[in-house]
Design an enzyme around this catalytic site. Structure first.
Site, PDB file in Angstrom:
ATOM      1  N   CYS A 118       7.017  -2.953  -2.553  1.00  0.00           N
ATOM      2  CA  CYS A 118       5.830  -3.965  -2.717  1.00  0.00           C
ATOM      3  C   CYS A 118       6.325  -5.355  -3.296  1.00  0.00           C
ATOM      4  O   CYS A 118       5.949  -5.329  -4.001  1.00  0.00           O
ATOM      5  CB  CYS A 118       4.445  -3.674  -2.709  1.00  0.00           C
ATOM      6  SG  CYS A 118       3.320  -4.563  -1.940  1.00  0.00           S
TER       7      CYS A 118
ATOM      8  N   HIS B 239       2.722   1.021   5.639  1.00  0.00           N
ATOM      9  CA  HIS B 239       1.871   0.029   4.078  1.00  0.00           C
ATOM     10  C   HIS B 239       1.394  -0.876   4.405  1.00  0.00           C
ATOM     11  O   HIS B 239       0.697  -0.928   3.793  1.00  0.00           O
ATOM     12  CB  HIS B 239       3.695   0.530   3.376  1.00  0.00           C
ATOM     13  CG  HIS B 239       3.756  -0.663   2.690  1.00  0.00           C
ATOM     14  ND1 HIS B 239       4.095   0.032   1.561  1.00  0.00           N
ATOM     15  CD2 HIS B 239       3.560  -1.953   2.222  1.00  0.00           C
ATOM     16  CE1 HIS B 239       4.261  -0.716   0.510  1.00  0.00           C
ATOM     17  NE2 HIS B 239       4.027  -2.190   0.792  1.00  0.00           N
ATOM     18  N   GLU B 240       1.838  -1.482   5.618  1.00  0.00           N
ATOM     19  CA  GLU B 240       1.254  -2.812   5.749  1.00  0.00           C
ATOM     20  C   GLU B 240      -0.929  -2.632   6.006  1.00  0.00           C
ATOM     21  O   GLU B 240      -1.492  -3.297   5.638  1.00  0.00           O
ATOM     22  CB  GLU B 240       1.662  -3.307   6.562  1.00  0.00           C
ATOM     23  CG  GLU B 240       2.636  -4.041   6.494  1.00  0.00           C
ATOM     24  CD  GLU B 240       3.013  -4.683   5.636  1.00  0.00           C
ATOM     25  OE1 GLU B 240       2.301  -5.474   4.634  1.00  0.00           O
ATOM     26  OE2 GLU B 240       4.265  -3.954   4.684  1.00  0.00           O
TER      27      GLU B 240
ATOM     28  N   HIS C  57      -2.806  -1.961   3.072  1.00  0.00           N
ATOM     29  CA  HIS C  57      -2.897  -3.587   2.762  1.00  0.00           C
ATOM     30  C   HIS C  57      -4.045  -3.393   3.310  1.00  0.00           C
ATOM     31  O   HIS C  57      -5.210  -4.178   2.352  1.00  0.00           O
ATOM     32  CB  HIS C  57      -1.704  -4.914   2.440  1.00  0.00           C
ATOM     33  CG  HIS C  57      -0.449  -4.003   1.770  1.00  0.00           C
ATOM     34  ND1 HIS C  57      -0.783  -4.647  -0.165  1.00  0.00           N
ATOM     35  CD2 HIS C  57       0.560  -3.611   1.711  1.00  0.00           C
ATOM     36  CE1 HIS C  57       0.007  -4.188  -0.359  1.00  0.00           C
ATOM     37  NE2 HIS C  57       0.945  -3.801   0.338  1.00  0.00           N
TER      38      HIS C  57
END
Length: 183
Positions: free
Chosen positions: A110, A153-154, A157
């Protein structure tokens, strides 16, 4: 131009907040944020530009990672079949996903984490997402494999989740329990 100096690092509370949805149609400011994030990702993958500006290579960037608590992210990555996914997305939402999971055999990294964190990160093998692209068009995509992992993954966030929160058995001072709504 976004540089590594603009990237928020782990420990900053904004990375643990659930980001706010953006108003639609997209404002010029939100469109520009998406364009700038996409430009950063592309630049980070260009060896000359990355070296000149000290950029770490990445395939995705979420708005909270640049200090903006909005549901925006950009991706510039190729799937296993060579298809390029290069876009900014606002208000992404998972509308369906598989029960089957998948992970990257070498783990994940990351831009907000300046260290290696060993361990496998379980992700959904397939998912369908909706959202609005950086040009204001509605999008609906069915994703699988590597590109599905990048999108998840995004998406994490935007929900205040770091990739290492998903690594089972990891003892890490930054790790937090997953919220009940996590995929």
């Amino acid at each position: 131009m976004i540089t590594m100096d603009d990237i928020v690092r782990e420990g900053n509370p904004i990375l643990r907040k659930v980001a706010e949805p953006v108003e639609l149609p997209l404002t010029d400011e939100d469109k520009q944020t998406l364009v700038d994030m996409l430009e950063f990702i592309k630049n980070s993958q260009d060896p000359e530009i990355a070296e000149k500006y000290g950029l770490r290579p990445g395939v995705g960037l979420a708005a909270p990672q640049i200090g903006i608590s909005k549901r925006l992210f950009a991706i510039h990555a190729t799937d296993e079949n060579g298809n390029l996914y290069s876009m900014g997305i606002a208000n992404p939402k998972v509308v369906s996903h598989s029960v089957e999971t998948n992970e990257l055999e070498n783990g994940e990294g990351c831009l907000s984490v300046d260290r290696d964190v060993p361990g496998l990160v379980p992700r959904r093998a397939r998912l369908t997402i909706t959202g609005v692209d950086h040009e204001g068009n509605d999008v609906r995509m069915r994703l699988r494999g590597y590109i599905a992992i990048v999108f998840q993954h995004e998406l994490d966030h935007l929900d205040g989740i770091m990739f290492y929160d998903r690594i089972e058995g990891l003892e890490d001072p930054f790790k937090k329990p997953l919220p009940g709504f996590a995929l």
